[in-house]
Design an enzyme around this catalytic site. Structure first.
Site, short mmCIF file in Angstrom:
data_model
loop_
_atom_site.label_atom_id
_atom_site.label_comp_id
_atom_site.label_asym_id
_atom_site.label_seq_id
_atom_site.Cartn_x
_atom_site.Cartn_y
_atom_site.Cartn_z
N GLU A 183 -16.00 6.86 5.62
CA GLU A 183 -15.23 6.15 6.65
C GLU A 183 -15.12 7.05 7.86
OE1 GLU A 183 -11.10 5.52 5.55
OE2 GLU A 183 -10.99 7.46 4.55
N LYS A 226 -2.56 7.11 1.23
CA LYS A 226 -2.31 7.34 2.66
C LYS A 226 -1.19 8.36 2.75
CE LYS A 226 -2.08 4.68 6.93
NZ LYS A 226 -3.11 5.43 7.67
N ARG A 280 0.83 -1.21 0.00
CA ARG A 280 0.00 0.00 0.00
C ARG A 280 0.87 1.26 0.00
NH1 ARG A 280 -4.52 0.71 4.53
NH2 ARG A 280 -2.71 1.13 5.82
#
Ligand code: PMP
Length: 289
Positions: free
Chosen positions: A182, A149, A50
């Protein structure tokens, strides 16, 4: 504590980077939060992957291979004798000039901190938490894709401030269309009968590694798993609700915007998945020693 910076280890008090680093000046960089349990790093390959995907999306070339970075994470844990803890892996754009052009930064900085984390008080795992939806909308995918991220967490921090003001620990963020995206640092799930539902990543959620693990565990438990757009109405009328994240693990939610969820106590599906998750963290991961 020994902190890894660009191939060297420094005592925590000497672990410093430049004030001209664009990670600091502009939030230009990417990161991962990883857990170690019982002397093993949990889902390390997934976190490394990721990180590289986030870096690719912002055209940041990590100056080492996935294998080298994996070894550096393990070595940092070993040097800190970390058996159970939290690892923060950060790659910044590096030192540059007082202008935001990333082309002025020649060497990305790779930082690894192996420490501890406790996000929520233990009682919340027993009794469940109350959360609220907030006015701060999740970033638009075409602005800063929530799948990246990045070090630019102000969107989430603004939502967290709203949660603080409301006197709760977490905030539900909606996307620009009004669907649930989220929470500020966690993905969200609801259970309805034997179905487990969570927003699709396209709703504006991070591809949570815990989210992926929980979906897999739920299928093994015979639950039907569904990724679909959810409204606040869906949340209010769920039988159960919980949040997932590397730091938080699985946290039951028993109240949303003042509405009691289900029985008002963590439900059987939530408990079952918490149990399965704990078993998995005991039994798998990249060995440190
Ligand atoms: N959403 C956001 C915004 C996050 O920062 C995180 C990680 N703290 C998560 C979801 C959960 O992702 P993971 O399970 O990979 O930790």
């Amino acid at each position: 504590m020994k902190v890894y910076i660009n191939g060297k280890y420094y005592d925590a008090k000497n672990a410093r980077i430049s004030v001209f680093d664009h990670g600091l000046l502009y939030g230009d960089g990417v990161f991962e939060g990883i857990r170690a349990y019982h002397g093993r790093v949990f889902k390390l390959a997934e976190h490394i992957e990721r990180l590289y995907r986030s870096a690719k999306a912002i055209m940041l070339e990590i100056p080492m291979s996935r294998e080298e970075l994996t070894r550096a994470v393990i070595e940092t844990c070993r040097k800190n004798r970390l058996r159970d803890g939290y690892i923060r892996l950060v790659v910044t754009r590096g030192e540059g000039t007082l202008g935001l052009n990333p082309n002025r930064c020649s060497h990305p900085a790779v930082i690894i901190i192996a420490g501890k984390i406790q996000l929520y008080p233990p009682s919340m795992y027993e009794e469940g938490m109350a959360i609220v939806t907030v006015a701060t909308t999740r970033n638009l995918s075409n602005a800063i894709n929530p799948a990246i991220k990045s070090l630019n967490y102000l969107n989430n921090i603004l939502a967290k401030i709203e949660a603080n003001i409301a006197g709760v620990e977490e905030a539900i963020m909606l996307n620009a269309e009004g669907f649930v995206a989220e929470c500020t640092g966690d993905n969200i799930f609801i259970a309805s009968g034997q179905r487990l539902l969570t927003p699709p990543l396209s709703a504006g959620a991070l591809y949570g590694i815990t989210r992926g693990v929980v979906l897999e565990l739920a299928r093994k438990e015979g639950l039907e798993t569904i990724e679909q757009n959810l409204t606040r109405y869906d949340l209010y009328n769920a039988d159960e609700c919980f949040l997932t994240g590397t730091g938080a693990e699985l946290v039951p939610v028993v109240k949303i915007d003042g509405r009691v969820i289900g029985s008002g106590k963590p439900g059987p599906i939530t408990w079952k998945l918490i149990e399965r998750y704990r078993e998995l963290t005991k039994a798998s991961g990249e060995p440190i020693f």
